[in-house]
Motif scaffolding. Structure first.
Motif, PDB file in Angstrom:
ATOM      1  N   VAL A 136      -6.906 -20.666  73.679  1.00 48.85           N
ATOM      2  CA  VAL A 136      -5.955 -21.530  74.362  1.00 48.85           C
ATOM      3  C   VAL A 136      -6.344 -21.721  75.819  1.00 48.85           C
ATOM      4  O   VAL A 136      -6.518 -22.839  76.287  1.00 48.85           O
ATOM      5  CB  VAL A 136      -4.521 -20.976  74.289  1.00 48.85           C
ATOM      6  CG1 VAL A 136      -3.563 -21.869  75.079  1.00 48.85           C
ATOM      7  CG2 VAL A 136      -4.075 -20.867  72.839  1.00 48.85           C
ATOM      8  N   VAL A 166      -4.259 -28.588  74.881  1.00 51.77           N
ATOM      9  CA  VAL A 166      -3.213 -28.138  75.798  1.00 51.77           C
ATOM     10  C   VAL A 166      -3.460 -28.563  77.238  1.00 51.77           C
ATOM     11  O   VAL A 166      -2.620 -28.297  78.109  1.00 51.77           O
ATOM     12  CB  VAL A 166      -3.018 -26.610  75.746  1.00 51.77           C
ATOM     13  CG1 VAL A 166      -2.803 -26.150  74.312  1.00 51.77           C
ATOM     14  CG2 VAL A 166      -4.203 -25.882  76.373  1.00 51.77           C
ATOM     15  N   MET A 169       3.898 -23.148  79.592  1.00 51.81           N
ATOM     16  CA  MET A 169       3.737 -24.179  78.586  1.00 51.81           C
ATOM     17  C   MET A 169       4.793 -25.255  78.783  1.00 51.81           C
ATOM     18  O   MET A 169       5.987 -24.965  78.768  1.00 51.81           O
ATOM     19  CB  MET A 169       3.833 -23.580  77.186  1.00 51.81           C
ATOM     20  CG  MET A 169       2.856 -22.440  76.937  1.00 51.81           C
ATOM     21  SD  MET A 169       2.932 -21.800  75.242  1.00 51.81           S
ATOM     22  CE  MET A 169       4.577 -21.081  75.255  1.00 51.81           C
ATOM     23  N   LEU A 197       6.114 -28.986  75.067  1.00 49.04           N
ATOM     24  CA  LEU A 197       5.707 -28.324  73.839  1.00 49.04           C
ATOM     25  C   LEU A 197       5.841 -29.231  72.624  1.00 49.04           C
ATOM     26  O   LEU A 197       6.768 -30.045  72.531  1.00 49.04           O
ATOM     27  CB  LEU A 197       6.518 -27.055  73.634  1.00 49.04           C
ATOM     28  CG  LEU A 197       6.081 -25.879  74.527  1.00 49.04           C
ATOM     29  CD1 LEU A 197       7.171 -24.830  74.606  1.00 49.04           C
ATOM     30  CD2 LEU A 197       4.788 -25.269  73.990  1.00 49.04           C
ATOM     31  N   ASP A 225       2.207 -26.552  68.554  1.00 51.74           N
ATOM     32  CA  ASP A 225       2.022 -25.366  69.378  1.00 51.74           C
ATOM     33  C   ASP A 225       2.638 -24.123  68.756  1.00 51.74           C
ATOM     34  O   ASP A 225       2.497 -23.021  69.298  1.00 51.74           O
ATOM     35  CB  ASP A 225       2.630 -25.580  70.771  1.00 51.74           C
ATOM     36  CG  ASP A 225       1.946 -26.694  71.534  1.00 51.74           C
ATOM     37  OD1 ASP A 225       0.707 -26.784  71.491  1.00 51.74           O
ATOM     38  OD2 ASP A 225       2.670 -27.481  72.190  1.00 51.74           O
ATOM     39  N   TYR A 282       1.203 -16.059  69.935  1.00 55.35           N
ATOM     40  CA  TYR A 282       0.317 -16.098  71.085  1.00 55.35           C
ATOM     41  C   TYR A 282      -0.056 -14.688  71.521  1.00 55.35           C
ATOM     42  O   TYR A 282       0.799 -13.809  71.629  1.00 55.35           O
ATOM     43  CB  TYR A 282       0.983 -16.841  72.244  1.00 55.35           C
ATOM     44  CG  TYR A 282       1.012 -18.339  72.045  1.00 55.35           C
ATOM     45  CD1 TYR A 282       0.190 -19.174  72.797  1.00 55.35           C
ATOM     46  CD2 TYR A 282       1.846 -18.915  71.092  1.00 55.35           C
ATOM     47  CE1 TYR A 282       0.201 -20.539  72.607  1.00 55.35           C
ATOM     48  CE2 TYR A 282       1.857 -20.285  70.888  1.00 55.35           C
ATOM     49  CZ  TYR A 282       1.037 -21.089  71.651  1.00 55.35           C
ATOM     50  OH  TYR A 282       1.050 -22.458  71.460  1.00 55.35           O
TER      51      TYR A 282
END
Length: 125
Positions: free
Chosen positions: A48, A64, A83, A86, A90, A94
């Protein structure tokens, strides 16, 4: 012993924002690359974002860019992932990670030596 603990995950609606945090204990993160990965159930772990040891450089996966921001606080020994906007895509667990052997902004999971337990993000209407 080095441990990483993520927090901040949750259920949000598309377009919402969320901030994930990762705290590392047992060793200072100063000078070491940190990163966030995500993994959906049954799929491979996906890069990410990563940030260099002093926070000068950062990299993001294309999906992203412009929405997520990685940052670090070398005093608090934390790394955050902000973030925004969203999307349902997504939705993942994480993970934060630390590299003790690389420099710069590594993107490969194999370059990281320590991992957190993961925090779940669900984006759904």
């Amino acid at each position: 012993q080095v441990q990483l603990v993520e927090s901040g995950g949750g259920l949000v609606q598309p377009g919402d924002s969320l901030r994930l945090s990762c705290e590392l204990s047992g060793r200072s993160i100063v000078g070491y690359p940190m990163a966030w990965f995500r993994q959906a159930d049954g799929l491979e772990r996906e890069f990410v974002a990563s940030i260099s040891g002093r926070g000068v450089f950062s990299e993001y996966t294309d999906s992203v860019k412009g929405r997520f921001t990685i940052s670090r606080d070398n005093v608090k020994n934390t790394v955050d992932l902000h973030m925004n906007f969203l999307k349902a895509e997504d939705t993942d667990v994480y993970y934060c990670a630390a590299s003790w052997t690389k420099s710069g902004t590594p993107r490969s999971a194999g370059d990281f030596d320590y991992w957190g337990q993961g925090t779940q993000v669900i984006v759904s209407s």
